[in-house]
Design a protein around this motif. Structure first.
Motif, PDB file in Angstrom:
ATOM      1  N   LYS A   1      -7.936   1.222  10.585  1.00 34.51           N
ATOM      2  CA  LYS A   1      -9.018   2.176  10.292  1.00 34.51           C
ATOM      3  C   LYS A   1      -8.797   2.756   8.908  1.00 34.51           C
ATOM      4  O   LYS A   1      -7.663   2.845   8.451  1.00 34.51           O
ATOM      5  CB  LYS A   1      -8.980   3.353  11.272  1.00 34.51           C
ATOM      6  N   PHE A   2      -9.893   3.196   8.300  1.00 37.94           N
ATOM      7  CA  PHE A   2      -9.771   4.034   7.118  1.00 37.94           C
ATOM      8  C   PHE A   2     -10.120   5.454   7.519  1.00 37.94           C
ATOM      9  O   PHE A   2     -11.182   5.697   8.107  1.00 37.94           O
ATOM     10  CB  PHE A   2     -10.728   3.591   6.006  1.00 37.94           C
ATOM     11  N   PHE A   3      -9.236   6.374   7.206  1.00 38.94           N
ATOM     12  CA  PHE A   3      -9.502   7.788   7.442  1.00 38.94           C
ATOM     13  C   PHE A   3      -9.918   8.416   6.116  1.00 38.94           C
ATOM     14  O   PHE A   3      -9.211   8.255   5.111  1.00 38.94           O
ATOM     15  CB  PHE A   3      -8.239   8.490   7.945  1.00 38.94           C
ATOM     16  N   PRO A   4     -11.010   9.144   6.110  1.00 38.97           N
ATOM     17  CA  PRO A   4     -11.342   9.838   4.856  1.00 38.97           C
ATOM     18  C   PRO A   4     -10.274  10.889   4.561  1.00 38.97           C
ATOM     19  O   PRO A   4      -9.906  11.659   5.454  1.00 38.97           O
ATOM     20  CB  PRO A   4     -12.705  10.492   5.141  1.00 38.97           C
ATOM     21  N   TRP A   5      -9.773  10.883   3.356  1.00 38.80           N
ATOM     22  CA  TRP A   5      -8.723  11.864   2.990  1.00 38.80           C
ATOM     23  C   TRP A   5      -9.066  12.400   1.598  1.00 38.80           C
ATOM     24  O   TRP A   5      -8.780  11.780   0.584  1.00 38.80           O
ATOM     25  CB  TRP A   5      -7.347  11.199   2.984  1.00 38.80           C
ATOM     26  N   LYS A   6      -9.684  13.568   1.590  1.00 41.60           N
ATOM     27  CA  LYS A   6     -10.239  14.102   0.346  1.00 41.60           C
ATOM     28  C   LYS A   6     -11.052  12.998  -0.324  1.00 41.60           C
ATOM     29  O   LYS A   6     -11.891  12.392   0.308  1.00 41.60           O
ATOM     30  CB  LYS A   6      -9.132  14.687  -0.523  1.00 41.60           C
ATOM     31  N   GLY A   7     -10.733  12.683  -1.580  1.00 40.72           N
ATOM     32  CA  GLY A   7     -11.543  11.656  -2.236  1.00 40.72           C
ATOM     33  C   GLY A   7     -11.127  10.228  -1.940  1.00 40.72           C
ATOM     34  O   GLY A   7     -11.672   9.291  -2.517  1.00 40.72           O
ATOM     35  N   ALA A   8     -10.157  10.054  -1.046  1.00 42.01           N
ATOM     36  CA  ALA A   8      -9.600   8.706  -0.842  1.00 42.01           C
ATOM     37  C   ALA A   8      -9.885   8.180   0.560  1.00 42.01           C
ATOM     38  O   ALA A   8     -10.324   8.922   1.443  1.00 42.01           O
ATOM     39  CB  ALA A   8      -8.088   8.741  -1.073  1.00 42.01           C
ATOM     40  N   GLN A   9      -9.613   6.901   0.719  1.00 39.51           N
ATOM     41  CA  GLN A   9      -9.614   6.264   2.033  1.00 39.51           C
ATOM     42  C   GLN A   9      -8.157   6.023   2.395  1.00 39.51           C
ATOM     43  O   GLN A   9      -7.433   5.384   1.626  1.00 39.51           O
ATOM     44  CB  GLN A   9     -10.354   4.928   2.002  1.00 39.51           C
ATOM     45  N   LEU A  10      -7.752   6.531   3.533  1.00 41.22           N
ATOM     46  CA  LEU A  10      -6.336   6.425   3.917  1.00 41.22           C
ATOM     47  C   LEU A  10      -6.169   5.457   5.068  1.00 41.22           C
ATOM     48  O   LEU A  10      -6.912   5.517   6.053  1.00 41.22           O
ATOM     49  CB  LEU A  10      -5.824   7.816   4.305  1.00 41.22           C
ATOM     50  N   MET A  11      -5.196   4.557   4.928  1.00 42.20           N
ATOM     51  CA  MET A  11      -4.878   3.652   6.035  1.00 42.20           C
ATOM     52  C   MET A  11      -3.375   3.704   6.305  1.00 42.20           C
ATOM     53  O   MET A  11      -2.598   4.228   5.525  1.00 42.20           O
ATOM     54  CB  MET A  11      -5.374   2.225   5.774  1.00 42.20           C
ATOM     55  N   VAL A  12      -3.035   3.165   7.464  1.00 47.25           N
ATOM     56  CA  VAL A  12      -1.680   3.301   7.972  1.00 47.25           C
ATOM     57  C   VAL A  12      -1.124   1.928   8.320  1.00 47.25           C
ATOM     58  O   VAL A  12      -1.839   1.104   8.902  1.00 47.25           O
ATOM     59  CB  VAL A  12      -1.730   4.160   9.260  1.00 47.25           C
ATOM     60  N   THR A  13       0.131   1.682   7.945  1.00 45.72           N
ATOM     61  CA  THR A  13       0.767   0.442   8.394  1.00 45.72           C
ATOM     62  C   THR A  13       2.247   0.709   8.660  1.00 45.72           C
ATOM     63  O   THR A  13       2.727   1.829   8.475  1.00 45.72           O
ATOM     64  CB  THR A  13       0.545  -0.718   7.390  1.00 45.72           C
ATOM     65  N   TYR A  14       2.945  -0.319   9.138  1.00 52.76           N
ATOM     66  CA  TYR A  14       4.353  -0.132   9.474  1.00 52.76           C
ATOM     67  C   TYR A  14       5.207   0.049   8.228  1.00 52.76           C
ATOM     68  O   TYR A  14       4.906  -0.498   7.156  1.00 52.76           O
ATOM     69  CB  TYR A  14       4.871  -1.326  10.278  1.00 52.76           C
ATOM     70  N   HIS A  15       6.275   0.812   8.403  1.00 54.63           N
ATOM     71  CA  HIS A  15       7.216   1.049   7.313  1.00 54.63           C
ATOM     72  C   HIS A  15       8.052  -0.218   7.072  1.00 54.63           C
ATOM     73  O   HIS A  15       8.456  -0.877   8.035  1.00 54.63           O
ATOM     74  CB  HIS A  15       8.140   2.211   7.696  1.00 54.63           C
ATOM     75  N   PRO A  16       8.327  -0.563   5.793  1.00 56.42           N
ATOM     76  CA  PRO A  16       9.145  -1.752   5.525  1.00 56.42           C
ATOM     77  C   PRO A  16      10.490  -1.735   6.258  1.00 56.42           C
ATOM     78  O   PRO A  16      10.985  -2.780   6.674  1.00 56.42           O
ATOM     79  CB  PRO A  16       9.346  -1.723   4.002  1.00 56.42           C
ATOM     80  N   ALA A  17      11.087  -0.564   6.437  1.00 53.35           N
ATOM     81  CA  ALA A  17      12.375  -0.503   7.154  1.00 53.35           C
ATOM     82  C   ALA A  17      12.197  -0.955   8.605  1.00 53.35           C
ATOM     83  O   ALA A  17      13.080  -1.578   9.184  1.00 53.35           O
ATOM     84  CB  ALA A  17      12.952   0.909   7.099  1.00 53.35           C
ATOM     85  N   TYR A  18      11.056  -0.651   9.173  1.00 52.68           N
ATOM     86  CA  TYR A  18      10.757  -1.098  10.537  1.00 52.68           C
ATOM     87  C   TYR A  18      10.638  -2.622  10.578  1.00 52.68           C
ATOM     88  O   TYR A  18      11.097  -3.276  11.510  1.00 52.68           O
ATOM     89  CB  TYR A  18       9.463  -0.420  11.001  1.00 52.68           C
ATOM     90  N   LEU A  19      10.036  -3.167   9.524  1.00 55.18           N
ATOM     91  CA  LEU A  19       9.885  -4.630   9.461  1.00 55.18           C
ATOM     92  C   LEU A  19      11.235  -5.331   9.360  1.00 55.18           C
ATOM     93  O   LEU A  19      11.399  -6.452   9.860  1.00 55.18           O
ATOM     94  CB  LEU A  19       9.028  -5.028   8.253  1.00 55.18           C
TER      95      LEU A  19
END
Ligand code: URA
Length: 288
Positions: free
Chosen positions: A243-261
């Protein structure tokens, strides 16, 4: 000078003055309010991954869904969070001219260097880790917090997780000079523990000001600490993906942290799917 130019200069002066006066008045010592607070991408690219992406129980307003989401889980979220004031609400002010951004970031960096809001972190750090990259980046990555290597060098994502992040960037035809990389907290949490809520709150003003200066079009949260901090939710990361979450003027998305990978090889294909989607939205052509 036209109106918009006058406006830009005023905004720049205002921001620099404001930051300098905060610095002079010892912002680093002020209490912060409760709310101020490898990669197998080449072969993974050919895989189609369908992320589960139901609506978050407490996430911010109306995220835009990835075009090909899988069916939402029917299981209600038992650990629904208490709604809080949203950090993503409102809009950024007029953007600073690109030439003035490095100086504005440096003002914030000076505040960070002198910050002693978190006793334990401040006393145990070798140095603060502010952020690196392009002050006019279209894309900002938000990580968790410095680890041992970052604490030693002063640069985010230079350890094993950082090397993997570089590979992810490379697979996206990007490098560090094109994006900006920062962390939720600027000091290393001892023993690589997660940053405490209070530490995240204490560091919030710095992160918020960094983003205000850069004003990216896209924000990518790496891992649940960053995602939960930016979106003020306890929603599991797997449910925030896609999903993209509106975050002020930006579109925010979430993914796994490289350390988790590094610990969960199988999650790499999910991250690649997320990154392909992000690059498509950013207009970055990956197939050439
Ligand atoms: N993990 C993070 O979240 N940030 C870093 O800088 C390094 C590892």
């Amino acid at each position: 000078m036209g109106n918009s130019e006058t406006n830009e200069v005023d905004v720049r002066k205002l921001l620099v003055q404001q930051l300098e006066s905060l610095e002079q008045s010892g912002l680093a010592d002020l209490p912060v309010g409760t709310d101020s607070p490898d990669f197998q991408f080449a072969h993974a690219a050919s895989e189609e991954v369908r992320a589960t992406s139901p609506q978050p129980a407490t996430a911010p307003p109306e995220p835009a869904q990835r075009p090909t989401p899988a069916a939402p889980s029917a299981t209600p979220d038992a650990a629904a969070t208490t709604p809080q004031p949203m950090r993503n609400s409102g809009q950024w002010g007029s953007p600073l001219p690109a030439d003035d951004r490095p100086a504005a970031l440096e003002v914030i960096n000076n505040l960070v260097r002198n910050c002693k809001l978190c006793d334990e972190l401040a006393s145990k750090r070798t140095q603060t880790v502010f952020g690196v990259g392009n002050p006019s980046a279209k894309l900002v990555f938000v990580g968790e917090g410095p680890g041992a290597e970052e604490d030693r060098t002063g640069e985010p994502f230079v350890g094993a997780a950082g090397k993997l992040l570089d590979k992810i960037l490379g697979a996206c035809k990007l490098d560090r000079s094109q994006v900006y990389i920062l962390n939720t907290v600027k000091c290393r949490p001892p023993m690589n523990r997660n940053p405490a809520d209070r530490e995240i709150r204490n560091c919030w003003n710095y992160l918020e000001k960094q983003l205000e200066v850069i004003q990216p079009q896209f924000i990518c949260c790496l891992g649940s600490v960053a995602a939960k901090s930016m979106l003020q939710t306890t929603e599991p990361l797997g449910r925030m993906r896609g999903k993209f979450f509106p975050w002020k003027g930006a579109q925010l998305m979430v993914t796994y942290h490289p350390a988790y990978l590094l610990r969960n090889e199988g999650a790499k294909r999910h991250v690649w799917e997320d990154m392909k989607w992000l690059m498509q939205e950013m207009g970055v052509e990956l197939s050439k």
